[in-house]
Write a protein that holds these residues in place. Structure first.
Motif, PDB file in Angstrom:
ATOM      1  N   UNK A 250       0.837  -1.203   0.000  1.00 37.20           N
ATOM      2  CA  UNK A 250       0.000   0.000   0.000  1.00 37.20           C
ATOM      3  C   UNK A 250       0.873   1.254   0.000  1.00 37.20           C
ATOM      4  N   UNK A 251       1.970   1.193   0.760  1.00 37.05           N
ATOM      5  CA  UNK A 251       2.858   2.368   0.804  1.00 37.05           C
ATOM      6  C   UNK A 251       3.671   2.498  -0.476  1.00 37.05           C
ATOM      7  N   UNK A 252       4.171   1.364  -0.967  1.00 36.97           N
ATOM      8  CA  UNK A 252       5.042   1.373  -2.157  1.00 36.97           C
ATOM      9  C   UNK A 252       4.578   0.266  -3.101  1.00 36.97           C
ATOM     10  N   UNK A 253       3.731   0.592  -4.077  1.00 41.28           N
ATOM     11  CA  UNK A 253       3.213  -0.441  -4.979  1.00 41.28           C
ATOM     12  C   UNK A 253       4.309  -1.217  -5.717  1.00 41.28           C
ATOM     13  N   UNK A 254       5.527  -0.636  -5.792  1.00 41.10           N
ATOM     14  CA  UNK A 254       6.617  -1.334  -6.506  1.00 41.10           C
ATOM     15  C   UNK A 254       7.189  -2.511  -5.709  1.00 41.10           C
ATOM     16  N   UNK A 255       6.835  -2.622  -4.426  1.00 49.70           N
ATOM     17  CA  UNK A 255       7.413  -3.700  -3.598  1.00 49.70           C
ATOM     18  C   UNK A 255       7.066  -5.063  -4.200  1.00 49.70           C
ATOM     19  N   UNK A 256       8.080  -5.951  -4.225  1.00 47.54           N
ATOM     20  CA  UNK A 256       7.909  -7.243  -4.915  1.00 47.54           C
ATOM     21  C   UNK A 256       7.572  -8.367  -3.930  1.00 47.54           C
ATOM     22  N   UNK A 257       6.672  -9.244  -4.358  1.00 43.32           N
ATOM     23  CA  UNK A 257       6.329 -10.403  -3.514  1.00 43.32           C
ATOM     24  C   UNK A 257       7.571 -11.236  -3.189  1.00 43.32           C
ATOM     25  N   UNK A 258       8.456 -11.411  -4.177  1.00 47.87           N
ATOM     26  CA  UNK A 258       9.620 -12.278  -3.971  1.00 47.87           C
ATOM     27  C   UNK A 258      10.514 -11.808  -2.833  1.00 47.87           C
ATOM     28  N   UNK A 259      10.500 -10.511  -2.567  1.00 51.84           N
ATOM     29  CA  UNK A 259      11.347  -9.977  -1.489  1.00 51.84           C
ATOM     30  C   UNK A 259      10.995 -10.632  -0.149  1.00 51.84           C
ATOM     31  N   UNK A 260       9.709 -11.003   0.009  1.00 50.63           N
ATOM     32  CA  UNK A 260       9.276 -11.599   1.285  1.00 50.63           C
ATOM     33  C   UNK A 260       9.811 -13.020   1.447  1.00 50.63           C
ATOM     34  N   UNK A 261      10.369 -13.595   0.367  1.00 52.51           N
ATOM     35  CA  UNK A 261      10.969 -14.927   0.453  1.00 52.51           C
ATOM     36  C   UNK A 261      12.492 -14.864   0.578  1.00 52.51           C
ATOM     37  N   UNK A 262      13.028 -13.648   0.628  1.00 49.26           N
ATOM     38  CA  UNK A 262      14.482 -13.488   0.846  1.00 49.26           C
ATOM     39  C   UNK A 262      14.771 -13.543   2.355  1.00 49.26           C
ATOM     40  N   UNK A 263      16.043 -13.494   2.701  1.00 49.15           N
ATOM     41  CA  UNK A 263      16.401 -13.523   4.125  1.00 49.15           C
ATOM     42  C   UNK A 263      15.730 -12.382   4.896  1.00 49.15           C
ATOM     43  N   UNK A 264      15.628 -11.213   4.249  1.00 43.62           N
ATOM     44  CA  UNK A 264      15.028 -10.050   4.921  1.00 43.62           C
ATOM     45  C   UNK A 264      13.553 -10.260   5.245  1.00 43.62           C
ATOM     46  N   UNK A 265      12.904 -11.223   4.593  1.00 47.52           N
ATOM     47  CA  UNK A 265      11.470 -11.406   4.762  1.00 47.52           C
ATOM     48  C   UNK A 265      11.151 -12.506   5.756  1.00 47.52           C
ATOM     49  N   UNK A 266      10.738 -13.644   5.217  1.00 48.09           N
ATOM     50  CA  UNK A 266      10.248 -14.703   6.097  1.00 48.09           C
ATOM     51  C   UNK A 266      11.336 -15.194   7.061  1.00 48.09           C
ATOM     52  N   UNK A 267      12.592 -15.209   6.614  1.00 50.86           N
ATOM     53  CA  UNK A 267      13.653 -15.736   7.481  1.00 50.86           C
ATOM     54  C   UNK A 267      13.887 -14.816   8.681  1.00 50.86           C
TER      55      UNK A 267
END
Ligand code: NAD
Ligand code: G3P
Length: 368
Positions: A250-267
């Motif tokens: 919502x804040x940044x529509x460019x944010x990618x779903x895949x980022x949530x599967x990187x270390x910074x995300x789910x890990x």
């Protein structure tokens, strides 16, 4: 690498911050600068000066023992880490600046640095947090970029500092905007056999993952303190991840779903909800029935280290109320209301018409 008198000059690194992660990051970086030919060996680390119970200054103690006895006791930093209590002298020769302070202090630090940096300097932020301004939310990397007029990448990940200090294997994610060469330079500085760095072109996604997971970690600590068990905690983590993704997009529509599967995300979400400071202090808060404040517990349990989740919950809540989005984000909203004593810790899993945390989880809210 800068060119001086026709000769390539080596990069000089300064680390701004010397808390738990600041000290570990300095140690990690210094192990690389000592080996890599395009970096100066010395890593200058800015210390927010304090006097130890022995009467000695923290910076002097670090330089004498090569150890930060307050924020990282028992770990040698390397003789090429030089503690410096003077911010200006820490940065004056550096062209690579690593920002790693609690997020609430970075704006004041940046203001002091205006006009003091070497031309061509660039930055990376390891800081998990954001500021909320009149104009809206401002990520820390943007604050650094805008205040100092320099490029700023971010590095986030499943990075509990005490584990990296003893060289247990971890991954991390560098987020960048446009300048991939700069991101690769940072990756070179940070990568070791036990610290594996991936580079992604989604700076907002990476930084929001690192920022928002601290709020979810508070929720995870609350369910631990309520002895709710692993299924409830897993539910909290799942709902938290959905809300992190929805809020980021919502804040940044460019944010990618895949980022949530990187270390910074789910890990990072998993490690923080299992072993982080936000989780630990929130557990104590719930065990005390919310009767002792987070500030009091932080001071008693963390000995000078700082929680980021409580203030981030407040900052996120400001954004949610500004946009009228509270009902779309029951978990993020409820964490703040519990932190300020408006709701009891048990509200994190209770159904009520006002805080339908677990009722909305499978829902089909459009932004999810
Ligand atoms: N510790 C970790 O495991 C870890 C891992 C990844 C990311 N991070 C993030 O790194 C950032 C820094 O955390 P940390 O763990 O290095 O710090 P910390 O919480 O261990 O230590 C607090 C630091 O703040 C300093 N400080 C206190 N008052 C200050 C002031 N007025 N101005 C400036 N500095 C002041 C203290 O001297 C100390 O260095 C945070 O955003 C955190 O979320 C931490
Ligand atoms: O100890 P926390 O809760 O501040 O979390 C530490 C790191 O962010 C984990 O990656």
């Amino acid at each position: 690498m800068m060119m001086m008198n026709g000769h390539a000059d080596k990069h000089r690194v300064a680390v701004i911050g010397s808390g738990n992660w600041g000290s570990v990051a300095s140690r990690l970086i210094a192990s690389n600068t000592a080996k890599l030919p395009d970096f100066h060996d010395e890593v200058r680390m800015w210390v927010f000066e304090e006097t130890l119970p022995t009467g000695e200054k923290l910076s002097e103690s670090i330089n004498q023992a090569h150890e930060n006895c307050k924020y990282l006791p028992g770990i040698k930093l390397g003789t090429n880490v030089i503690a410096d209590p003077d911010l200006e002298s820490t940065v004056k020769d550096a062209d690579m600046l690593v920002f790693v302070t609690p997020h609430q202090f970075v704006e004041g630090i940046c203001k002091k640095l205006v006009g003091k940096l070497r031309p061509g300097a660039e930055a990376i932020s390891l800081i998990k947090g954001m500021e909320v301004k009149m104009e809206g939310p401002c990520m820390i990397s943007k604050l650094i970029k805008d205040t100092l007029g320099i490029n700023c990448c971010v590095l986030m990940g499943a990075n509990i500092a005490n584990e990296i200090a003893v060289e247990k294997f971890s991954e991390a994610t560098i987020g960048y905007r446009e300048d991939k060469q700069a991101a690769n330079r940072w990756a070179k500085l940070f990568t070791t056999s036990y610290f594996l760095v991936a580079v992604v072109e989604d700076i907002e996604g990476v930084e929001l993952c690192g920022t928002l997971k601290n709020v979810v970690a508070i929720a995870a600590g609350l369910v631990d303190g309520l002895d709710m068990g692993n299924n409830t905690k897993a539910a909290i983590m799942r709902i938290g991840l959905r809300e992190m993704r929805a809020f980021s997009k919502l804040l940044f529509p460019s944010v990618r779903d895949n980022t949530f599967f990187e270390s910074c995300g789910v890990a990072d979400l998993i490690t923080t909800c299992l072993g982080g400071r936000n989780r630990r202090v929130a557990e104590a808060f719930a065990r005390n029935g919310g009767k002792r404040s987070f500030d009091e517990l932080e001071a008693e349990m963390l000995h000078g280290q700082k929680l980021q989740g409580v203030s981030t919950a407040r900052e996120v809540y400001e954004v949610l109320t500004h946009h009228g989005w509270q009902e779309l984000f029951p978990l993020l909203s409820t964490v703040h209301e519990i932190c300020i004593g408006q709701l009891p810790p048990t509200s994190i899993v209770e159904y009520s018409e006002h805080t339908p945390v677990l009722s909305l989880v499978g829902g089909s809210t459009p932004c999810y």
